[in-house]
Design a protein around this motif. Structure first.
Motif, short mmCIF file in Angstrom:
data_model
loop_
_atom_site.label_atom_id
_atom_site.label_comp_id
_atom_site.label_asym_id
_atom_site.label_seq_id
_atom_site.Cartn_x
_atom_site.Cartn_y
_atom_site.Cartn_z
N GLU A 134 0.83 -1.21 0.00
CA GLU A 134 0.00 0.00 0.00
C GLU A 134 0.86 1.26 0.00
O GLU A 134 0.56 2.24 -0.70
CB GLU A 134 -0.91 -0.01 1.22
N LYS A 179 2.37 1.74 -3.44
CA LYS A 179 1.40 2.27 -4.40
C LYS A 179 1.37 3.79 -4.35
O LYS A 179 1.31 4.47 -5.40
CB LYS A 179 0.00 1.72 -4.10
N GLN A 190 -0.92 -7.82 -7.06
CA GLN A 190 -1.71 -6.80 -7.76
C GLN A 190 -2.06 -7.19 -9.19
O GLN A 190 -2.90 -6.55 -9.81
CB GLN A 190 -0.94 -5.46 -7.77
N PHE A 194 1.23 -0.51 -13.17
CA PHE A 194 0.30 0.09 -12.20
C PHE A 194 0.39 1.60 -12.25
O PHE A 194 -0.63 2.30 -12.25
CB PHE A 194 0.62 -0.42 -10.80
N ARG A 195 1.63 2.11 -12.30
CA ARG A 195 1.82 3.57 -12.33
C ARG A 195 1.25 4.15 -13.63
O ARG A 195 0.62 5.20 -13.63
CB ARG A 195 3.30 3.89 -12.22
N ILE A 227 -5.86 4.96 -4.98
CA ILE A 227 -5.19 4.31 -3.85
C ILE A 227 -5.79 4.74 -2.53
O ILE A 227 -5.87 3.97 -1.58
CB ILE A 227 -3.68 4.64 -3.89
#
Length: 308
Positions: free
Chosen positions: A252, A255, A287, A294-295, A305
């Motif tokens: 987390e 992220k 994930q 993801f970015r 997030i």
């Protein structure tokens, strides 16, 4: 399994043959203020019931207050000791080798409920199944006190066939404990709730230190619990093992760094992962995408997030 047993056997200071000798392997007796034990372990099981007063029980390096009406099951091979600086106390002790029960075919056929509570399902799993001190319900307490008094009298008299009665009483004692514990767990996890404050301290400790190298021993110490007790109650409280919880917390945090434009290496370092390659593997596994993907997908949506 063999390696575990060898390791545990080396730690034992009190063995079955030394404690019971050639006698029937069940002992029932009272101890009181002034009776203390240095930290030790033994091959047999002990069940303690605090009749009155209070004292401190040390289990695997952690201290647990014992008060009147508490019952405590000590499995084989667990390091423990007793201090009495708190108050006058009287404790009824019952001890017996696990083989007295596990070697009984009738007991095996009766199901696994008793084994689950009394921690004798297997020596390899004994620590993970240990429960800390428990306060029985009112009806169970009355029945336990009556049974333990009868066991004390039977053991002291040792009349003919006392062995049969004591073995039956041990089975009855375990049955009462198993039923009481099951009822407490069915009541919304009352036992787990009683330890929530301790687990919350550990969660706060993890929150402050997850970016550093963390060991379960550190979190257990923050909760003032032994590692085995902490492992059980932490999972019951959070739904995850300690390792899973810390890993998810780091994910987390990573992220957030990724969504702020950080690289995978920066996210790994900032979230407490030991190296980028390991971070990439864990992130992809949990994930479903790589950190860079993801970015790229979520980089323009920081609120994503925040809502997770």
């Amino acid at each position: 399994m063999a390696g575990y047993m060898e390791e545990m056997t080396e730690k034992v200071k009190m063995r079955n043959e030394d404690t019971f000798g050639g006698s029937f392997p069940v002992r029932v007796y009272k101890v009181s203020t002034g009776w203390c034990q240095e930290t030790h372990s033994h091959e047999y099981m002990q069940i303690w019931y605090v009749v009155s007063g209070s004292c401190t029980h040390i289990v695997e390096g952690a201290e647990y207050p014992l008060r009147a009406k508490n019952i405590f099951v000590i499995p084989p091979f667990v390091e423990h000791g007793l201090k009495d600086e708190r108050d006058n106390f009287t404790i009824i002790c019952c001890e017996f080798p696990a083989e007295l029960i596990t070697g009984d075919n009738l007991f095996v056929l009766a199901g696994r409920g008793l084994l689950r509570y009394s921690c004798i399902e297997s020596f390899a799993a004994v620590l993970s199944r240990t429960r800390p001190c428990h306060t029985p319900g009112e009806l169970s307490r009355v029945m336990l006190e009556q049974l333990l008094d009868e066991m004390l009298a039977e053991y002291d008299r040792r009349a003919e066939y006392y062995e049969i009665i004591l073995k039956a009483d041990v089975l009855k004692l375990l049955t009462l404990l198993a039923r009481d514990y099951s009822e407490a767990m069915a009541d919304g996890g009352a036992i787990v709730r009683s330890y929530s404050a301790y687990i919350d301290k550990a969660v706060a400790f993890i929150e402050e230190n997850f970016r550093d190298k963390l060991h379960i021993e550190d979190a257990a110490k923050a909760a003032s619990m032994s590692v085995s007790y902490f492992s059980y109650f932490f999972r019951e409280r959070t739904g995850r093992s300690f390792r899973e919880y810390v890993s998810q917390r780091r994910i987390e945090a990573a992220k957030v760094i990724l969504l702020q434009g950080g690289t995978a290496a920066e996210a790994a370092a900032g979230a407490g992962f030991p190296d980028t390659a390991y971070f990439n593997r864990v992130f992809k596994k949990t994930q479903g995408v790589t950190p860079s993907a993801f970015r790229r997908i979520n980089g323009t949506k920081p609120e994503t997030i925040l809502k997770e």
